[in-house]
Design an enzyme around this catalytic site. Structure first.
Site, PDB file in Angstrom:
ATOM      1  N   GLU A   1      -2.786  15.441   3.624  1.00  0.00           N
ATOM      2  CA  GLU A   1      -3.384  14.686   2.522  1.00  0.00           C
ATOM      3  C   GLU A   1      -3.731  15.593   1.352  1.00  0.00           C
ATOM      4  OE1 GLU A   1      -3.377  11.581   2.150  1.00  0.00           O
ATOM      5  OE2 GLU A   1      -2.570  11.278   4.145  1.00  0.00           O
TER       6      GLU A   1
ATOM      7  N   TYR B   1     -10.045  13.589   6.188  1.00  0.00           N
ATOM      8  CA  TYR B   1     -10.224  13.266   4.764  1.00  0.00           C
ATOM      9  C   TYR B   1     -11.291  14.149   4.133  1.00  0.00           C
ATOM     10  CZ  TYR B   1      -7.446   9.282   6.239  1.00  0.00           C
ATOM     11  OH  TYR B   1      -6.459   8.505   6.771  1.00  0.00           O
TER      12      TYR B   1
ATOM     13  N   HIS C   1       0.936  12.296  -5.683  1.00  0.00           N
ATOM     14  CA  HIS C   1       0.354  12.475  -4.350  1.00  0.00           C
ATOM     15  C   HIS C   1       1.377  12.184  -3.240  1.00  0.00           C
ATOM     16  CE1 HIS C   1      -2.690  12.090  -1.107  1.00  0.00           C
ATOM     17  NE2 HIS C   1      -1.854  11.175  -0.676  1.00  0.00           N
ATOM     18  N   GLU C   2       2.037  11.033  -3.312  1.00  0.00           N
ATOM     19  CA  GLU C   2       2.975  10.642  -2.247  1.00  0.00           C
ATOM     20  C   GLU C   2       4.146  11.623  -2.160  1.00  0.00           C
ATOM     21  OE1 GLU C   2       2.162   8.559  -0.091  1.00  0.00           O
ATOM     22  OE2 GLU C   2       0.516   7.580  -1.140  1.00  0.00           O
TER      23      GLU C   2
ATOM     24  N   HIS D   1       3.650  14.547   0.099  1.00  0.00           N
ATOM     25  CA  HIS D   1       3.983  14.347   1.511  1.00  0.00           C
ATOM     26  C   HIS D   1       5.470  14.592   1.740  1.00  0.00           C
ATOM     27  CE1 HIS D   1       0.094  12.823   2.655  1.00  0.00           C
ATOM     28  NE2 HIS D   1       0.155  11.767   1.874  1.00  0.00           N
TER      29      HIS D   1
ATOM     30  N   HIS E   1     -11.254   2.421   9.720  1.00  0.00           N
ATOM     31  CA  HIS E   1     -10.880   3.493  10.645  1.00  0.00           C
ATOM     32  C   HIS E   1     -11.620   3.446  11.975  1.00  0.00           C
ATOM     33  CE1 HIS E   1      -9.636   4.605   6.651  1.00  0.00           C
ATOM     34  NE2 HIS E   1      -8.807   5.502   7.144  1.00  0.00           N
TER      35      HIS E   1
ATOM     36  N   HIS F   1       0.840  -1.194   0.000  1.00  0.00           N
ATOM     37  CA  HIS F   1       0.000   0.000   0.000  1.00  0.00           C
ATOM     38  C   HIS F   1       0.882   1.254   0.000  1.00  0.00           C
ATOM     39  CE1 HIS F   1      -3.698   2.231   0.556  1.00  0.00           C
ATOM     40  NE2 HIS F   1      -3.037   3.000   1.386  1.00  0.00           N
ATOM     41  N   ALA F   2       0.634   2.156  -0.943  1.00  0.00           N
ATOM     42  CA  ALA F   2       1.515   3.312  -1.134  1.00  0.00           C
ATOM     43  C   ALA F   2       1.582   4.190   0.118  1.00  0.00           C
ATOM     44  CB  ALA F   2       1.022   4.150  -2.304  1.00  0.00           C
TER      45      ALA F   2
HETATM   46 ZN   LIG Z   1      -1.522  10.533   1.321  1.00  0.00          ZN
END
Ligand SMILES: [Zn+2]
Length: 612
Positions: A411, A521, A383-384, A387, A511, A353-354
């Site tokens: 995020e 989110y 996206h990653e 971060h 969650h 999972h990324a």
């Molecule tokens: Zn993320």
């Protein structure tokens, strides 16, 4: 301070703690002791906190990295131990920080203490037996979820469906009875958690009260630089802004699903939860083929383009990095390329999972992904890396401040950049010959709306439910009923079969047993469009918002960097102002972005029922 960041669908282990502030409640009278002495005492305390959390944080990140890259019983144990040490230290510091409550201190110290105080997601009670019990409850719920399987035939254990299989069937099947069976099957994993959850709520509330919060929900809401109740109102306000757009999308999708499935889908009522391509109906992208606008397809596939141009996994990351350097960020360090995981290794089990990591809280940033040549992974890389660039931008702040302005911001950054992966961007980097004309916009926007717009009410209701549980507004006897009341109210979704209080449907969402707050989110979904609109303006883009890319815009990059480098050192409205020129969150950017789709939906829905 956030090293390992994962997504809303699967969630993830955030080692250490997410810090934020409780501003409005902490302006106090001066302490009895001379102010100078207290300032000195606070400085010593904070030096120790920052030093200890750095040391434990780095150890936790190293252990976590190894555990996820070499899955064995031993690495798992080392990781658990390091995580526990960091969590215990944070809990202790958060409690200790209350001794400076009401003491007037320099602003920077005050904020560090306030951030520390609201940094916990779970406050364990002072009673050591109860503390141990609540910790065990969470790990038991987590493991019940993790091992969750639905067995169509209990006699054949090898044919049980784990979450991957359930996900696959719900994403791809178009057979209503199969979908119903699979959906109901997955929801059989959670009833055993119900008793644990009730006891967990009781004990975690006790811990929150000891820290001075009304309950655990109030402690979570206190992280947002405003009184807890004001934060709930703020979310309602944002939801009211986007609700009309959601209603249109909901009505159109319901109409198309009714064409496909017949009377199972009501003409006016809620959509059955099992028909939207996702276990929780939180992302409807998988049913795009059922609702695709005719003659408005984008006409290209990024997956095909990557394959045709022979762009491999590493090339994809380089393209992602180039996006950030094109707007003025320094290239990633050599260690990023040496230490990241980019492709699935053949010789061992890894967590694919990324995720994005910041191992040393300074420059040892990495991503961990098993990259495939697909459009989805291409966007995920952008996206990653968001971060990683965020982590690097705030590296010079005190450790307590090395995190995003609020947990929605982290995020939102990567997603903001992913919104710039437009057809025009693909042309500029040589992947696409010619961008499709505006007649294709509806297809592009529809597929994005099925992800981003469909998600909004779900992003809101998970914590609406938990806040009610924690505050005692609902008792275990009403857990499931309230869950479905909220899903109906916000999402316009109904269960495909009768639900009773024997069941515990909230527990079938990661969650909840994992005890990860979810409002972040929802915030990220709102903020990324607000960021995108502001940065597009800074980049001088005059196209419709969904066609704007900030690629190569130094102006946009500079504005972004100003915000990123503030980390958590300032209240989030100030960080927001640095990027968007306003201190308040504004969901109207989503409406701007999807304006052409909204107009089109309006035309499709002439005379058709909207709402439920
Ligand atoms: Zn993320």
């Amino acid at each position: 301070m956030q090293m390992n960041v994962t997504g809303r669908a699967v969630g993830g282990v955030v080692i250490g703690v997410a810090f934020a502030l409780l501003a409005a409640c902490t302006v106090g009278a001066p302490g009895a002791v001379a102010p100078g002495a207290r300032t000195e005492e606070a400085r010593t305390f904070l030096d120790n906190v920052n030093g200890t959390l750095l040391k434990l944080g780095v150890a936790g990140a190293q252990a976590g990295w190894v555990a996820q890259n070499f899955i064995t019983e031993d690495t798992e144990a080392l990781d658990a131990r390091a995580t526990q040490q960091a969590a215990d230290a944070t809990a202790k510091f958060a409690k200790d920080s209350t001794r400076f409550d009401g003491v007037t201190l320099p602003a920077d110290q005050r904020r560090q203490l306030d951030v520390l105080k609201v940094s916990l997601v779970l406050a364990t009670p002072a009673d050591s037996k109860e503390a141990e019990e609540v910790t065990q409850l969470v790990s038991r719920m987590r493991s019940t979820y993790g091992k969750g399987k639905w067995c169509p035939d209990p006699a054949k254990a090898d044919q049980c469906h784990n979450i991957d299989e359930v996900t696959r069937v719900i994403a791809s099947s178009r057979n209503e009875p199969d979908l119903r069976r699979e959906w109901e099957g997955w929801h059989t994993i959670s009833p055993p958690m119900k008793k644990d959850y009730a006891r967990f709520a009781e004990l975690s509330n006790k811990g929150a009260k000891e820290l001075g919060f009304a309950d655990t929900g109030a402690m979570w809401r206190a992280k947002y630089d405003m009184p807890p109740d004001a934060f709930s109102k703020e979310l309602d306000r944002l939801w009211d802004q986007v609700r009309p757009l959601y209603l249109e999308l909901h009505a159109y999708v319901r109409m198309k699903l009714r064409e496909k499935y017949g009377d199972v889908v009501p003409e006016k009522g809620p959509i059955p939860a099992h028909l939207l391509g996702n276990i929780w109906a939180q992302d409807w992208s998988n049913i795009y083929p059922l609702v695709a606008p005719q003659k408005a397809d984008a006409g290209y596939s990024v997956t095909d383009l990557l394959k045709r141009h022979k762009v491999g996994p590493l090339d994809m990351v380089r393209i992602g990095e180039r996006f950030y350097t094109s707007i003025g960020f320094a290239p990633l360090p050599k260690t990023f390329w040496e230490r990241s995981l980019f492709v699935r290794p053949h010789d061992r089990e890894v967590v694919c999972h990324a995720s994005a990591w910041d191992i040393d809280y300074e420059s040892d940033v990495r991503i961990k992904m098993c990259i495939e040549q697909t459009a989805e992974d291409f966007s995920t890389i952008h996206h990653e890396l968001g971060h990683n660039f965020y982590q690097r931008a705030y590296k010079d702040l005190p450790v307590i401040f090395r995190d995003s302005a609020n947990d929605g911001f982290h995020e939102a950054i990567g997603d903001t950049i992913a919104l710039s992966v437009t057809p025009e961007y693909l042309v500029r980097i040589g992947l696409l010959d010619k961008a499709p004309d505006a007649t294709r916009d509806i297809g592009l926007l529809m597929s994005r709306a099925l992800d981003k717009v469909a998600f909004l009410p779900f992003g809101l209701l998970i914590d609406q439910w938990r806040w009610k549980v924690f505050s005692g507004e609902i008792t275990p006897a009403e857990y499931n009923k309230t869950w479905w009341d909220l899903r109906l109210k916000y999402q316009g979704i109904a269960p495909p079969s009768a639900r009773s209080e024997e069941l515990f449907d909230p527990g079938a969402k990661f969650h909840v047993p994992d005890n990860t707050p979810y409002s972040r989110y929802f915030l990220a979904d709102i903020l990324q469009f607000q960021f995108h609109r502001a940065l597009s303006k800074a980049a001088g883009c005059s196209s419709p918002l969904h066609r704007c890319s900030i690629y190569e815009s130094k102006e946009a990059g500079q504005r972004l960097n100003t915000m990123l480098s503030m980390g958590l050192s300032k209240a989030w409205p100030e960080a927001l102002e640095a990027i968007a020129g306003t201190k308040s969150m504004d969901a109207s950017a989503i409406l701007d972005y999807f304006a052409p789709l909204s107009k089109w939906l309006d035309e499709q829905l002439k005379g058709r029922p909207v709402g439920w």
